[in-house]
Design an enzyme around this catalytic site. Structure first.
Site, PDB file in Angstrom:
ATOM      1  N   LYS A 144      28.695  42.460  33.943  1.00  0.00           N
ATOM      2  CA  LYS A 144      29.837  43.209  34.483  1.00  0.00           C
ATOM      3  C   LYS A 144      31.104  42.851  33.715  1.00  0.00           C
ATOM      4  CE  LYS A 144      32.350  41.761  38.149  1.00  0.00           C
ATOM      5  NZ  LYS A 144      32.608  41.286  39.504  1.00  0.00           N
TER       6      LYS A 144
ATOM      7  N   ARG B 230      39.604  32.396  43.210  1.00  0.00           N
ATOM      8  CA  ARG B 230      39.178  33.093  41.992  1.00  0.00           C
ATOM      9  C   ARG B 230      39.994  32.689  40.777  1.00  0.00           C
ATOM     10  NH1 ARG B 230      38.734  38.997  44.512  1.00  0.00           N
ATOM     11  NH2 ARG B 230      40.221  38.011  45.910  1.00  0.00           N
TER      12      ARG B 230
ATOM     13  N   ASP C  63      26.244  38.439  46.287  1.00  0.00           N
ATOM     14  CA  ASP C  63      27.535  38.088  45.696  1.00  0.00           C
ATOM     15  C   ASP C  63      28.269  37.116  46.622  1.00  0.00           C
ATOM     16  OD1 ASP C  63      29.471  38.094  43.769  1.00  0.00           O
ATOM     17  OD2 ASP C  63      29.898  40.248  43.863  1.00  0.00           O
TER      18      ASP C  63
ATOM     19  N   ASP D  95      27.039  39.955  38.531  1.00  0.00           N
ATOM     20  CA  ASP D  95      27.752  39.444  37.340  1.00  0.00           C
ATOM     21  C   ASP D  95      27.147  38.110  36.915  1.00  0.00           C
ATOM     22  OD1 ASP D  95      28.947  37.504  39.037  1.00  0.00           O
ATOM     23  OD2 ASP D  95      30.566  38.902  39.509  1.00  0.00           O
TER      24      ASP D  95
HETATM   25  C1  R5P Z   1      33.683  38.169  40.989  1.00  0.00           C
HETATM   26  O1  R5P Z   1      33.501  37.375  40.091  1.00  0.00           O
HETATM   27  C2  R5P Z   1      33.156  37.956  42.366  1.00  0.00           C
HETATM   28  O2  R5P Z   1      31.951  37.240  42.371  1.00  0.00           O
HETATM   29  C3  R5P Z   1      32.976  39.275  43.089  1.00  0.00           C
HETATM   30  O3  R5P Z   1      31.981  40.027  42.429  1.00  0.00           O
HETATM   31  C4  R5P Z   1      34.247  40.068  43.105  1.00  0.00           C
HETATM   32  O4  R5P Z   1      35.325  39.277  43.516  1.00  0.00           O
HETATM   33  C5  R5P Z   1      34.137  41.284  43.985  1.00  0.00           C
HETATM   34  O5  R5P Z   1      35.333  41.989  43.919  1.00  0.00           O
HETATM   35  P1  R5P Z   1      35.390  43.550  44.081  1.00  0.00           P
HETATM   36  O6  R5P Z   1      34.723  43.896  45.365  1.00  0.00           O
HETATM   37  O7  R5P Z   1      36.858  43.838  44.076  1.00  0.00           O
HETATM   38  O8  R5P Z   1      34.721  44.151  42.900  1.00  0.00           O
END
Ligand code: R5P
Length: 300
Positions: free
Chosen positions: A192, A93, A218, A168
Site C-alpha cells: 500500500k 502513528r 489491521d 500494508d
Molecule cells: C497504517 O499504517 C495503519 O495500519 C492503518 O492501515 C491506517 O491507519 C488506516 O487508515 P485509513 O483508514 O485512513 O486508511
C-alpha cells in the site's frame, strides 16, 4: 486498588472495573466557559495502587489533557502507584520522522506521561512495537489478536479456502502472529502507498494465494481508505467474501458510510475506542477487550 476513568471511553472502563470486582471512583470534570477544564478526583487515593483508563482517541488533544490532569491529581493526593490504561494511544502513528522537519509526536507524549509519574502503561495494538522503547517505565503491550482468533475459529471455515491479509507491509508481523494462532492459516500482504501530501491511498500489488474468503487484519480504521483499496484489490484477485478485523475504530470523516457501502461482509473492531450510536452501522460488530485488560491489571 482504585480505578478511575476519563470521559473518552467510560463503557470500557466500567467493564474493566466489573471484571476487577471494583466500582469506578468518582471524578469531576468542570468545564469553564472558555472550555478549559478543572479536574477533581472524588475518592481518597493516599497509598493506593491506582488505575486510570482513558483512550486518547478524537478529540485527541482534549482527551490527553484530561488524562494529564487526572494523573497530576492522583500524584498530588498521594497515590502509591499509577497504571495508565490507554487502550488507544493517540499520536502513535507519528512514531518517527517520515520527512525532514517533522516532530516525533509519540515521543513527546511519552515524555509528558513519564514526567507525570506513571509507573506502568497498558496499551493495545500499538502501531509499532518500537513505541514501547519511548518509555522508561514498564509497558504492557496487549493485542486483540487472540479475541479475533477466537471469532475466526468459531466460524469453522476450511483453512485452505481462507487467506489472512495485511493491507500494508507494516502489518506483516501482526498477520504472522494471527496465522500462528489459527493453525498456520495462509496469509498474504498488500503493498500500500499513502501520499503524504494528498492522503490518497493506493494498493497495487498483492502477495499470497487468494482464497474464496479473505480476512483483512489491521491495527486501526481511520478514514476507511485502506480497507476500501484493499478490498477492491482482493475482489479483483478473486476473493468472494471479505471480512475485516481491525483493533481501533478511529472512524474519522465518513468512514462508517464508506465501510457500510464497501464490498466487505462484516467489520469487527475492538472497544478500545467508544463508537457513538451515530457512527454504528449494520456491518459493524464490536468485540470487548475488557476482560483481557482486567486480567493484565490483576496479573502484573
Ligand atoms: C497504517 O499504517 C495503519 O495500519 C492503518 O492501515 C491506517 O491507519 C488506516 O487508515 P485509513 O483508514 O485512513 O486508511
Amino acid at each position: 486498588m482504585k480505578i478511575f476513568s476519563g470521559t473518552s471511553n467510560k463503557p470500557l472502563a466500567e467493564k474493566i472495573a466489573k471484571n476487577l470486582n471494583l466500582k469506578l471512583s468518582g471524578l469531576e470534570v468542570f468545564v469553564f466557559p472558555d472550555k478549559e477544564k478543572r479536574i477533581r478526583i472524588l475518592d481518597k487515593v493516599l497509598d493506593e495502587d491506582v488505575v486510570v483508563v482513558q483512550s486518547t482517541s478524537s478529540p485527541t488533544d482534549e482527551n490527553y489533557m484530561q488524562l494529564f490532569f487526572i494523573l497530576d491529581a492522583l500524584k498530588r493526593n498521594g497515590a502509591k502507584s499509577i497504571t495508565a490504561v490507554i487502550p488507544y494511544f493517540g499520536y502513535q502513528r507519528q512514531d518517527h520522522m517520515f520527512r525532514e522537519g517533522e516532530a516525533v509526536s509519540v515521543k513527546v507524549i511519552a515524555e509528558i506521561l513519564k514526567s507525570l509519574g506513571i509507573n506502568k502503561l497498558i496499551s493495545i495494538d500499538l502501531h509499532s512495537t518500537k513505541i514501547v522503547e519511548a518509555f522508561n517505565v514498564p509497558v504492557v503491550h496487549l493485542s486483540s489478536l487472540a479475541v479475533f482468533a477466537k471469532i475466526i475459529k468459531e466460524k469453522g471455515w476450511d483453512k485452505d479456502s481462507v487467506i489472512l491479509v495485511s493491507p500494508d507491509m507494516g502489518g506483516v508481523r501482526r498477520i504472522k502472529i494471527l496465522s500462528g494462532m489459527l493453525n498456520n492459516m495462509p496469509y498474504g500482504f498488500i503493498e500500500k502507498n499513502r501520499n503524504l501530501e494528498t492522503g490518497v491511498v493506493t494498493a497495487e500489488k498483492i502477495t499470497g494465494k487468494i482464497g474464496k474468503k479473505a480476512i483483512i487484519v489491521d491495527d486501526m480504521i481511520s478514514s476507511g481508505k485502506t480497507i476500501t483499496v484493499a478490498s477492491d484489490l482482493l475482489k479483483k484477485n478473486g476473493a468472494e467474501e471479505i471480512y475485516v478485523f481491525a483493533t481501533h475504530p478511529v472512524f474519522s470523516e465518513n468512514a462508517p458510510k464508506i465501510l457500510q457501502d464497501s464490498m466487505v461482509e462484516k467489520v469487527y473492531v475492538a472497544d478500545t475506542i467508544f463508537v457513538p450510536e451515530e457512527k454504528r452501522f449494520p456491518k459493524l460488530e464490536i468485540l470487548s477487550v475488557s476482560e483481557m485488560i482486567a486480567n493484565s491489571i490483576k496479573s502484573n
